[in-house]
Enzyme design. Structure first.
Site, PDB file in Angstrom:
ATOM      1  N   CYS A 187       0.828  -1.201   0.000  1.00 35.34           N
ATOM      2  CA  CYS A 187       0.000   0.000   0.000  1.00 35.34           C
ATOM      3  C   CYS A 187       0.864   1.254   0.000  1.00 35.34           C
ATOM      4  CB  CYS A 187      -0.898   0.014   1.230  1.00 35.34           C
ATOM      5  SG  CYS A 187      -1.836  -1.496   1.487  1.00 35.34           S
ATOM      6  N   ARG A 208       4.319   0.001  -6.367  1.00 37.33           N
ATOM      7  CA  ARG A 208       4.238  -0.856  -5.182  1.00 37.33           C
ATOM      8  C   ARG A 208       3.147  -1.912  -5.311  1.00 37.33           C
ATOM      9  NH1 ARG A 208       6.734   1.787  -0.648  1.00 37.33           N
ATOM     10  NH2 ARG A 208       5.325   0.776   0.832  1.00 37.33           N
ATOM     11  N   TRP A 222      -3.552  -2.491  -1.425  1.00 32.36           N
ATOM     12  CA  TRP A 222      -3.321  -3.874  -1.867  1.00 32.36           C
ATOM     13  C   TRP A 222      -4.064  -4.749  -0.881  1.00 32.36           C
ATOM     14  CZ3 TRP A 222      -0.569  -8.324  -0.117  1.00 32.36           C
ATOM     15  CH2 TRP A 222      -0.256  -9.256  -1.112  1.00 32.36           C
ATOM     16  N   ASN A 268      -1.194   1.281   5.967  1.00 34.86           N
ATOM     17  CA  ASN A 268      -0.436   0.214   5.324  1.00 34.86           C
ATOM     18  C   ASN A 268      -0.043  -0.775   6.408  1.00 34.86           C
ATOM     19  OD1 ASN A 268       1.172  -1.413   3.739  1.00 34.86           O
ATOM     20  ND2 ASN A 268       2.848   0.054   3.562  1.00 34.86           N
ATOM     21  N   GLY A 269      -0.300  -2.089   6.179  1.00 35.85           N
ATOM     22  CA  GLY A 269       0.061  -3.097   7.160  1.00 35.85           C
ATOM     23  C   GLY A 269      -1.118  -3.981   7.517  1.00 35.85           C
ATOM     24  N   GLU A 327      15.138 -17.816 -11.173  1.00 37.99           N
ATOM     25  CA  GLU A 327      14.812 -16.407 -11.394  1.00 37.99           C
ATOM     26  C   GLU A 327      14.145 -16.208 -12.747  1.00 37.99           C
ATOM     27  OE1 GLU A 327      14.575 -12.251 -10.794  1.00 37.99           O
ATOM     28  OE2 GLU A 327      14.626 -14.002  -9.473  1.00 37.99           O
ATOM     29  N   LYS A 381      10.391 -14.654 -13.277  1.00 35.08           N
ATOM     30  CA  LYS A 381      10.093 -13.488 -14.099  1.00 35.08           C
ATOM     31  C   LYS A 381       8.976 -13.799 -15.095  1.00 35.08           C
ATOM     32  CE  LYS A 381      11.567 -10.901 -12.172  1.00 35.08           C
ATOM     33  NZ  LYS A 381      12.294 -11.389 -11.050  1.00 35.08           N
ATOM     34  N   GLU A 430       5.607 -14.137 -13.279  1.00 33.68           N
ATOM     35  CA  GLU A 430       5.163 -12.877 -12.671  1.00 33.68           C
ATOM     36  C   GLU A 430       4.452 -11.978 -13.667  1.00 33.68           C
ATOM     37  OE1 GLU A 430       7.952 -11.305  -9.073  1.00 33.68           O
ATOM     38  OE2 GLU A 430       8.921 -11.446 -11.012  1.00 33.68           O
ATOM     39  N   HIS A 482      13.680 -37.313 -12.403  1.00 29.39           N
ATOM     40  CA  HIS A 482      13.026 -37.630 -11.144  1.00 29.39           C
ATOM     41  C   HIS A 482      11.631 -37.026 -11.046  1.00 29.39           C
ATOM     42  CE1 HIS A 482      16.615 -39.531  -9.631  1.00 29.39           C
ATOM     43  NE2 HIS A 482      17.318 -38.439  -9.930  1.00 29.39           N
ATOM     44  N   LYS A 501       5.293  -4.489  -4.904  1.00 29.37           N
ATOM     45  CA  LYS A 501       6.743  -4.312  -4.983  1.00 29.37           C
ATOM     46  C   LYS A 501       7.406  -4.441  -3.614  1.00 29.37           C
ATOM     47  CE  LYS A 501      10.539  -3.180  -7.183  1.00 29.37           C
ATOM     48  NZ  LYS A 501      11.091  -4.082  -8.196  1.00 29.37           N
TER      49      LYS A 501
END
Length: 609
Positions: A2, A27, A74, A98-99, A481, A485, A488, A504, A604
């Site tokens: 947020c 964010r 968010w 925020n939180g 990574e 990406k 995402e 396997h 973010k």
């Protein structure tokens, strides 16, 4: 996550607040809102979706006034909706937050039993009601906020205003960032400097459990007990240009191409002709690093992958044991801490809730000390660590991290070399590795020249739903990574495996519809990787191989595509080979028409658990 912006000024603040929210869009959020005091009345505009949706409401019905608060949300408690969007109100109080408040359910039940009627599903509205109840008893807004936050459990950054005190805003923080912007005849609150750089470069960073009161001409910070405290003023080096997209289509593309400069800046004045320079981790680093007998690296997401690469480097060159763990898991188990273990935290924002809590938890577990690798010099992680190394990536607006990752690798490479030197690495090999690291910015620049070929390749992924990424050794975290990406920002399901694990289980997924992306620099494991790729060929899998010209790799193109990447050496290869995977994810997402810079459901700076 947020974003918060607040202002007290002699001019109408709504345009400033909305501009600040736009600077915080990176964010991640699902709704937004603004509240302004207009002639003794609090007026709001809130909307689900992008800031532009809320801005359209404001433009249709402007909100004049010199005191206001604004927010991008968010979702945590309650679905994305106008009713759940901030600012929330109760009586004369309006608040943004925020939180997460962990004891909100019991507080909400208590308020409902007293007759309060809630209009949202959020924990934030509970705070508004608590503050209003205390405010009704005749105390000041600041005193009402202080009394309320003492009762809260969890994490918060808040900004609060009252229609009866139209010349001030009160803020508070615990476990989530909040700073003050200092102007002339006006003052501001924001979640980070990017929200305020349009109006001031003078910032005051709040500590844990600080409460701050701002008016046009005055700023005063208080401890949780109500006692005034002093906080240092900083001049932000952030520029307005640094958060502009410029000639690029998206921030992510801009940040991918900023990597040569960002890595060069991270290495500058830290490594020279004779190796890593002294005291780059802090003036007190010598004794701590000399006493280090092992490392425990804690991080989340992309930063976790950087830590995995560092494990290979440090164990090979410095011969020290390294464990790497996701921060959210570390917090809730009792880790065994061998004597002489250095706690290393990696974070782009320095406010990642799980990583910050893990570092605080480390204090009771007997670690030698703490070292932070971070991109935000005024962040909580950096302020609380014993040692630190700033990555100098500059602002990273795109939610999917790119230059933060490669600069973290550069910082971790410096750490690996410093520890290797202290633990007896051969002088000739040490010098060769240092020279290789100094070549990294140029090697990344060369890798960026692959963009035209990758644009052509990305068309193959438009209708794919799954992809598999493979690597061996230090390239396995690079494969992780690359898969992260792709998933995402393109929303293609992607997984990564050590190539030797194909047989396997993952081999069952391989067919002509499954792209297999392999990271294949030259090295001692290359022949093993070739054998793994032959297993894919035998089952009709579509191979996409990034290789650096090693013998025997050209025949892989017969069953797919091979793109040549000049790695610049096995030490820096993980950072170099990351770049084409970033470009691949970016251009696939562009072709699929997704929101590249603000992918759905993601944020973010993750400041909640």
């Amino acid at each position: 996550m947020c974003g918060i912006v607040a202002a007290v000024a002699q001019r109408d603040v709504a345009p400033l607040l909305i501009a600040g929210l736009k600077a915080l869009e990176y964010r991640g959020y699902d709704s937004s809102g603004v509240a302004v005091i207009d002639r003794g009345e609090i007026r709001r505009a809130r909307a689900k979706g992008k800031v532009r949706e809320m801005e359209a409401l404001y433009l249709a019905d402007p909100l004049p006034g010199g005191t206001g608060i604004a927010h991008t949300r968010w979702a945590t408690h309650g679905v994305p909706s106008e009713a759940n969007a901030h600012p929330h109100m109760a009586g004369r109080i309006s608040i943004v937050h925020n939180g997460i408040i962990e004891n909100y359910a019991s507080l909400r039940a208590e308020l409902q039993a007293g007759g309060h009627v809630f209009t949202s599903d959020t924990d934030t509205e509970v705070m508004a009601a608590l503050i209003d109840r205390r405010y009704a008893a005749g105390v000041s807004l600041r005193e009402a906020v202080l009394a309320t936050v003492r009762e809260l459990e969890g994490a918060y950054a808040i900004a609060v205003l009252s229609s009866e005190e139209p010349d001030r805003v009160v803020g508070a923080r615990r476990g989530a960032p909040l700073l003050v912007g200092l102007g002339i005849g006006e003052n501001f609150l924001g979640s980070d400097a990017q929200a305020l750089i349009q109006v001031t470069n003078k910032m005051l960073y709040l500590d844990e459990d600080d409460v701050v009161e701002i008016t046009r001409d005055h700023v005063q910070v208080f401890g949780l007990d109500g006692t005034p405290v002093e906080r240092e003023v900083h001049e932000s080096e952030l520029s307005k240009d640094a958060v502009e997209r410029g000639e690029y289509r998206h921030y992510m593309q801009k940040e991918i191409f900023e990597q040569p400069r960002a890595v060069a800046d991270t290495l500058e004045a830290r490594i020279g002709p004779h190796g890593v320079l002294p005291n780059i981790f802090g003036i007190d680093s010598d004794a701590l690093l000399q006493a280090t007998r092992g490392l425990h690296i804690i991080a989340c997401g992309t930063s976790y992958h950087a830590g995995l690469v560092a494990k290979y480097w440090i164990e090979e060159f410095a011969r020290l044991p390294v464990s790497v763990e996701v921060a959210s898991e570390f917090r809730y188990r009792e880790a065994v801490v061998p004597s002489g273990t250095l706690f290393v935290a990696i974070s782009q924002s320095g406010e990642t809730a799980d990583t910050l809590a893990a570092m605080r938890e480390s204090g009771r577990r007997g670690y030698l000390g703490t070292l932070v690798i971070c991109n935000s010099p005024e962040s909580s992680l950096v302020r609380e660590a014993d040692l630190k190394l700033m990555t100098r990536a500059g602002p990273e607006i795109g939610v999917a991290s790119t230059k933060a990752f490669t600069t973290q690798l550069a910082g971790l490479a410096l750490l690996a070399l410093e520890l290797a030197r202290r633990n007896g690495l051969d002088d000739a090999r040490y010098a060769a590795l240092c020279a290789e690291l100094q070549h990294l910015p140029r090697a990344i620049e060369d890798a960026l020249q692959l963009e035209p070929a990758i644009i052509e390749l990305s068309a193959e992924f438009i209708h794919r739903q799954h992809a598999l990424f493979l690597g061996r050794g230090a390239q396995y975290p690079v494969a992780l990574e690359g898969a992260l990406k792709l998933k995402e920002i393109s929303y293609i399901h992607a997984e990564a495996y050590p190539a030797g694990e194909l047989k396997h289980g993952p081999l069952a997924l391989v067919d002509e519809n499954m792209p297999i992306v392999a990271v294949a620099p030259n090295g001692p494991l290359l022949d093993k990787l070739k054998s793994n790729l032959q297993e894919v060929r035998a089952r009709g899998g579509r191979l996409i191989v990034f290789a650096d010209g090693a013998a025997g790799m050209d025949d892989m193109a017969a069953h797919g595509t091979m793109l040549r990447v000049e790695s610049g050496g096995s030490f820096i290869a993980p950072a170099v080979f990351t770049v084409p995977l970033q470009l691949l994810a970016y251009h696939v997402a562009v072709l699929r028409g997704t929101d590249v810079d603000q992918p759905r459901n993601l944020a973010k700076s993750v400041t909640v658990e």
